[in-house]
Write a protein that holds these residues in place. Sequence first.
Motif, PDB file in Angstrom:
ATOM      1  N   LEU A   4     -23.667   4.201  31.353  1.00 36.39           N
ATOM      2  CA  LEU A   4     -22.981   3.084  31.968  1.00 36.39           C
ATOM      3  C   LEU A   4     -23.989   2.149  32.584  1.00 36.39           C
ATOM      4  N   ARG A  12     -20.850  -9.361  32.392  1.00 38.85           N
ATOM      5  CA  ARG A  12     -19.819  -8.475  31.886  1.00 38.85           C
ATOM      6  C   ARG A  12     -18.620  -8.310  32.818  1.00 38.85           C
ATOM      7  N   HIS A  13     -18.192  -7.112  33.021  1.00 37.21           N
ATOM      8  CA  HIS A  13     -16.925  -6.873  33.718  1.00 37.21           C
ATOM      9  C   HIS A  13     -15.813  -7.579  32.966  1.00 37.21           C
ATOM     10  N   ASP A  18     -14.184  -1.437  33.422  1.00 34.08           N
ATOM     11  CA  ASP A  18     -15.617  -1.150  33.442  1.00 34.08           C
ATOM     12  C   ASP A  18     -16.202  -1.344  34.842  1.00 34.08           C
ATOM     13  N   THR A  19     -15.558  -2.159  35.651  1.00 33.73           N
ATOM     14  CA  THR A  19     -15.951  -2.232  37.058  1.00 33.73           C
ATOM     15  C   THR A  19     -15.746  -0.864  37.710  1.00 33.73           C
ATOM     16  N   MET A  21     -15.561   1.950  36.099  1.00 40.07           N
ATOM     17  CA  MET A  21     -16.433   2.926  35.446  1.00 40.07           C
ATOM     18  C   MET A  21     -17.833   2.925  36.056  1.00 40.07           C
ATOM     19  N   GLU A  22     -18.251   1.769  36.545  1.00 41.80           N
ATOM     20  CA  GLU A  22     -19.556   1.715  37.209  1.00 41.80           C
ATOM     21  C   GLU A  22     -19.583   2.601  38.441  1.00 41.80           C
TER      22      GLU A  22
ATOM     23  N   LYS B  27     -20.533   4.314  26.524  1.00 44.40           N
ATOM     24  CA  LYS B  27     -20.827   3.045  27.193  1.00 44.40           C
ATOM     25  C   LYS B  27     -19.794   1.966  26.892  1.00 44.40           C
ATOM     26  N   TRP B  28     -19.254   1.979  25.680  1.00 45.02           N
ATOM     27  CA  TRP B  28     -18.383   0.875  25.276  1.00 45.02           C
ATOM     28  C   TRP B  28     -16.950   1.316  25.008  1.00 45.02           C
ATOM     29  N   LEU B  31     -14.029  -0.578  26.525  1.00 49.35           N
ATOM     30  CA  LEU B  31     -13.896  -1.939  26.003  1.00 49.35           C
ATOM     31  C   LEU B  31     -13.228  -1.915  24.636  1.00 49.35           C
TER      32      LEU B  31
END
Lengths: 113, 113
Positions: A4, A12-13, A18-19, A21-22, B27-28, B31
Amino acid sequence: MATLNRPKAPDRHVCGIDTAMEVIGGKWKVLILWALHEQPHRRFGELRRLIPGITEKVLASHLRELEADGIVDRVSYDEVPPRVEYALTKAGIRLNEALEPLAAWGRERQEAS
Amino acid sequence: MATLNRPKAPDRHVCGIDTAMEVIGGKWKVLILWALHEQPHRRFGELRRLIPGITEKVLASHLRELEADGIVDRVSYDEVPPRVEYALTKAGIRLNEALEPLAAWGRERQEAS
DNA sequence: CTGTTCGCTCACCTCAGGGTAACCACCCAC
DNA sequence: GTGGGTGGTTACCCTGAGGTGAGCGAACAG
């Protein structure tokens, strides 16, 4: 984690996920959250014992990251031997609530297999 | 990913969340799920264009993993030039629904910052 | 005087997830 | 014949998250 994007770049975001996921994208982060969800105030050694397999170094670094992200509160009592307690912040509590449906999905999948 | 436990060992799975994390821990991956959520049938090239930065190799491998996990369906039409379509399975749709609260949490956190 | 508890920190190393780039077969348009 | 578009595969390399093991500085037990 190559997994990640730790760099916290402002890019991004694409979506909110994914925010999130960080924040939870460490190998043991969700387990830490889970342990703090079951009982709000945990000491370092308790967490280590509750999460078999985690090393002290990684537990410490994950806790520091979660603290920096405003997910956990760290309270250090100036005693000897030292005592430190970790608890979820309000944001941490809401994060855990947001993880509930995902946990339910996972449990359902475990049973199905 | 050193991040998450790919080995799929039958151990652990302390709570349902890490079961889910095994599936979305690329990672993706989220998305890809997001792109397939917005429109169910996507071609390989569409996905590549929708997710800036992903390489073909990684997109292909993530799609194969998601297929193996029963999250996406891959339909290959025997034409030339080749055409392949990816769609969410029922499990994939429910996974996406379970991710919604997490996405909301992330969006809220983005706005707050 | 040795051992244990507590909550870390430091130095070092491993390894696999992901990036880079070339290449494939096929067909069409120019 | 050459360039583009289709959906990939193969080879190799690299970075960094995470694992390993040692030590620390007080206090208290035996």
